[in-house]
Design a protein around this motif. Structure first.
Motif, PDB file in Angstrom:
ATOM      1  N   ILE A   7       0.837  -1.201   0.000  1.00 55.24           N
ATOM      2  CA  ILE A   7       0.000   0.000   0.000  1.00 55.24           C
ATOM      3  C   ILE A   7       0.869   1.247   0.000  1.00 55.24           C
ATOM      4  O   ILE A   7       0.619   2.204  -0.744  1.00 55.24           O
ATOM      5  N   GLU A   8       1.910   1.254   0.814  1.00 57.12           N
ATOM      6  CA  GLU A   8       2.838   2.388   0.884  1.00 57.12           C
ATOM      7  C   GLU A   8       3.502   2.632  -0.471  1.00 57.12           C
ATOM      8  O   GLU A   8       3.538   3.764  -0.969  1.00 57.12           O
ATOM      9  N   ASN A  17      -3.343   9.009  -1.628  1.00 56.90           N
ATOM     10  CA  ASN A  17      -3.063   8.806  -0.216  1.00 56.90           C
ATOM     11  C   ASN A  17      -3.275   7.334   0.138  1.00 56.90           C
ATOM     12  O   ASN A  17      -3.856   6.570  -0.635  1.00 56.90           O
ATOM     13  N   LYS A  18      -2.789   6.955   1.297  1.00 54.97           N
ATOM     14  CA  LYS A  18      -2.805   5.543   1.689  1.00 54.97           C
ATOM     15  C   LYS A  18      -4.213   4.987   1.835  1.00 54.97           C
ATOM     16  O   LYS A  18      -4.455   3.830   1.497  1.00 54.97           O
ATOM     17  N   SER A  19      -5.144   5.774   2.326  1.00 47.32           N
ATOM     18  CA  SER A  19      -6.505   5.256   2.526  1.00 47.32           C
ATOM     19  C   SER A  19      -7.174   4.945   1.196  1.00 47.32           C
ATOM     20  O   SER A  19      -7.881   3.938   1.073  1.00 47.32           O
ATOM     21  N   GLU A  20      -6.962   5.788   0.180  1.00 47.32           N
ATOM     22  CA  GLU A  20      -7.511   5.511  -1.150  1.00 47.32           C
ATOM     23  C   GLU A  20      -6.867   4.263  -1.745  1.00 47.32           C
ATOM     24  O   GLU A  20      -7.543   3.424  -2.333  1.00 47.32           O
ATOM     25  N   THR A  21      -5.563   4.170  -1.597  1.00 46.73           N
ATOM     26  CA  THR A  21      -4.836   3.025  -2.136  1.00 46.73           C
ATOM     27  C   THR A  21      -5.274   1.739  -1.449  1.00 46.73           C
ATOM     28  O   THR A  21      -5.467   0.705  -2.112  1.00 46.73           O
ATOM     29  N   LYS A  22      -5.465   1.777  -0.134  1.00 46.66           N
ATOM     30  CA  LYS A  22      -5.910   0.592   0.599  1.00 46.66           C
ATOM     31  C   LYS A  22      -7.294   0.158   0.124  1.00 46.66           C
ATOM     32  O   LYS A  22      -7.546  -1.024  -0.077  1.00 46.66           O
ATOM     33  N   LYS A  23      -8.175   1.120  -0.088  1.00 46.71           N
ATOM     34  CA  LYS A  23      -9.528   0.818  -0.556  1.00 46.71           C
ATOM     35  C   LYS A  23      -9.494   0.150  -1.936  1.00 46.71           C
ATOM     36  O   LYS A  23     -10.193  -0.833  -2.175  1.00 46.71           O
ATOM     37  N   VAL A  24      -8.672   0.677  -2.833  1.00 46.69           N
ATOM     38  CA  VAL A  24      -8.555   0.101  -4.177  1.00 46.69           C
ATOM     39  C   VAL A  24      -7.951  -1.299  -4.107  1.00 46.69           C
ATOM     40  O   VAL A  24      -8.447  -2.230  -4.763  1.00 46.69           O
ATOM     41  N   LEU A  25      -6.907  -1.476  -3.320  1.00 41.61           N
ATOM     42  CA  LEU A  25      -6.268  -2.787  -3.205  1.00 41.61           C
ATOM     43  C   LEU A  25      -7.221  -3.814  -2.597  1.00 41.61           C
ATOM     44  O   LEU A  25      -7.323  -4.944  -3.089  1.00 41.61           O
TER      45      LEU A  25
END
Length: 90
Positions: A7-8, A17-25
């Motif tokens: 995610i990072e 940002n990390k929260s958007e990336t985490k949601k997509v992943l």
């Protein structure tokens, strides 16, 4: 690399940002899991493919007691790397 590291790295490269990336992943992994559980294959051209195989029932042995046991058949997720990924690694 674990999920947090992934995610990072993705958030830094993509500029999200990390929260958007985490949601997509999480969504991406959820879609793959749903498709595999429904018996479908997932192919990502250039990266690889995910598919489900069924392992047949077999006989096994408990090492400590040497007792024979029956191992039931089950479904297992498999990944096969695509040519672009293979070339990148080598």
């Amino acid at each position: 690399m674990n999920k947090a590291d992934l995610i990072e790295a993705v958030s830094q490269k993509a500029g999200y940002n990390k929260s958007e990336t985490k949601k997509v992943l999480d969504t991406f992994l959820g879609v793959i899991s749903d498709e595999l559980s429904n018996g479908n294959n997932v192919r990502i051209v250039g990266f690889g493919s995910f598919h489900v195989i069924e392992r047949t029932a077999r006989e096994g042995i408990i090492p400590s007691t040497k007792e024979a046991i029956k191992i039931p058949s089950r479904k297992v997720a498999k990944f096969r790397a695509g040519q672009d990924l293979k070339n990148c690694i080598n």
